[in-house]
Design a protein around this motif. Structure first.
Motif, PDB file in Angstrom:
ATOM      1  N   GLN A  39      -3.353  -3.076  -5.247  1.00 41.43           N
ATOM      2  CA  GLN A  39      -4.286  -2.727  -4.184  1.00 41.43           C
ATOM      3  C   GLN A  39      -3.533  -2.658  -2.869  1.00 41.43           C
ATOM      4  OE1 GLN A  39      -7.849  -5.141  -3.879  1.00 41.43           O
ATOM      5  NE2 GLN A  39      -8.929  -3.461  -2.889  1.00 41.43           N
ATOM      6  N   ALA A  40      -3.566  -1.489  -2.273  1.00 37.41           N
ATOM      7  CA  ALA A  40      -2.954  -1.281  -0.968  1.00 37.41           C
ATOM      8  C   ALA A  40      -4.010  -1.480   0.115  1.00 37.41           C
ATOM      9  CB  ALA A  40      -2.358   0.123  -0.889  1.00 37.41           C
ATOM     10  N   VAL A  93      -0.362  -5.099  -3.011  1.00 34.06           N
ATOM     11  CA  VAL A  93      -0.389  -6.380  -3.721  1.00 34.06           C
ATOM     12  C   VAL A  93      -0.597  -6.056  -5.198  1.00 34.06           C
ATOM     13  CG1 VAL A  93      -1.536  -8.590  -4.022  1.00 34.06           C
ATOM     14  CG2 VAL A  93      -1.319  -7.596  -1.732  1.00 34.06           C
ATOM     15  N   TYR A  94       0.286  -6.588  -6.020  1.00 38.67           N
ATOM     16  CA  TYR A  94       0.244  -6.333  -7.462  1.00 38.67           C
ATOM     17  C   TYR A  94      -0.336  -7.545  -8.175  1.00 38.67           C
ATOM     18  CZ  TYR A  94       2.923  -2.046  -7.009  1.00 38.67           C
ATOM     19  OH  TYR A  94       3.320  -0.769  -6.692  1.00 38.67           O
ATOM     20  N   TYR A  95      -1.249  -7.268  -9.095  1.00 40.02           N
ATOM     21  CA  TYR A  95      -1.920  -8.309  -9.861  1.00 40.02           C
ATOM     22  C   TYR A  95      -1.701  -8.078 -11.353  1.00 40.02           C
ATOM     23  CZ  TYR A  95      -4.635  -8.914  -5.533  1.00 40.02           C
ATOM     24  OH  TYR A  95      -5.021  -9.111  -4.222  1.00 40.02           O
ATOM     25  N   CYS A  96      -1.463  -9.157 -12.085  1.00 35.15           N
ATOM     26  CA  CYS A  96      -1.515  -9.058 -13.532  1.00 35.15           C
ATOM     27  C   CYS A  96      -2.888  -9.538 -13.992  1.00 35.15           C
ATOM     28  CB  CYS A  96      -0.404  -9.863 -14.197  1.00 35.15           C
ATOM     29  SG  CYS A  96      -0.434 -11.636 -13.896  1.00 35.15           S
ATOM     30  N   GLN A 116      -2.868 -14.401  -8.983  1.00 35.67           N
ATOM     31  CA  GLN A 116      -3.160 -14.494  -7.557  1.00 35.67           C
ATOM     32  C   GLN A 116      -2.613 -13.321  -6.766  1.00 35.67           C
ATOM     33  OE1 GLN A 116      -0.616 -15.900  -8.993  1.00 35.67           O
ATOM     34  NE2 GLN A 116       1.129 -15.725  -7.573  1.00 35.67           N
ATOM     35  N   GLY A 117      -1.732 -12.540  -7.373  1.00 28.89           N
ATOM     36  CA  GLY A 117      -1.167 -11.376  -6.712  1.00 28.89           C
ATOM     37  C   GLY A 117       0.185 -11.664  -6.080  1.00 28.89           C
TER      38      GLY A 117
END
Length: 124
Positions: A39-40, A93-96, A116-117
């Motif tokens: 999410q940018a 922000v990258y999330y698994c 948590q990102g």
């Protein structure tokens, strides 16, 4: 309860590489479909890549095909996102995430376990 913790984000120059890790605890990842989302600022969350728990089929968003590779290491109960040839538009922000829904990667809204990102910034 499955818990996910990301690591590996940071600042990288355009054209560079990063590898994100997502360590799982509380359950084994092998029984889950696993995915990476990002999410940018000012944008909606976007699916980046996914591995189905059935068949191991992988999927990638059009914007990252050929540059990003998703994988998992069962022995370490960890998933990875290798990101190559990074572009400024990959900044986010990258999330698994993980789901044991039967719909797997075909239903992004079914992912109910999230990390948590970690911030990835691509800039010169």
């Amino acid at each position: 309860q499955l818990q996910l913790v990301e690591s590996g984000g940071g600042l990288v120059q355009p054209g560079g590489s990063l590898r994100l890790s997502c360590a799982a605890s509380g359950d084994t990842l092998d029984s889950y479909s696993i995915g990476w989302f990002r999410q940018a600022p000012g944008k909606e969350r976007e699916g980046v890549s996914c591995i189905n728990n059935i068949g191991g089929i992988t999927k990638y968003g059009d914007s990252v095909k050929g540059r990003f590779t998703v994988s998992r290491d069962s022995a370490k109960n960890t998933m990875y996102l290798q990101m190559n040839r990074l572009k400024p538009e990959d900044t986010a922000v990258y999330y698994c995430a993980a789901t044991n829904s039967v719909f797997g990667c075909s239903d992004p809204s079914g992912f109910d376990n999230w990390g948590q990102g970690t911030q990835v910034t691509v800039s010169s």
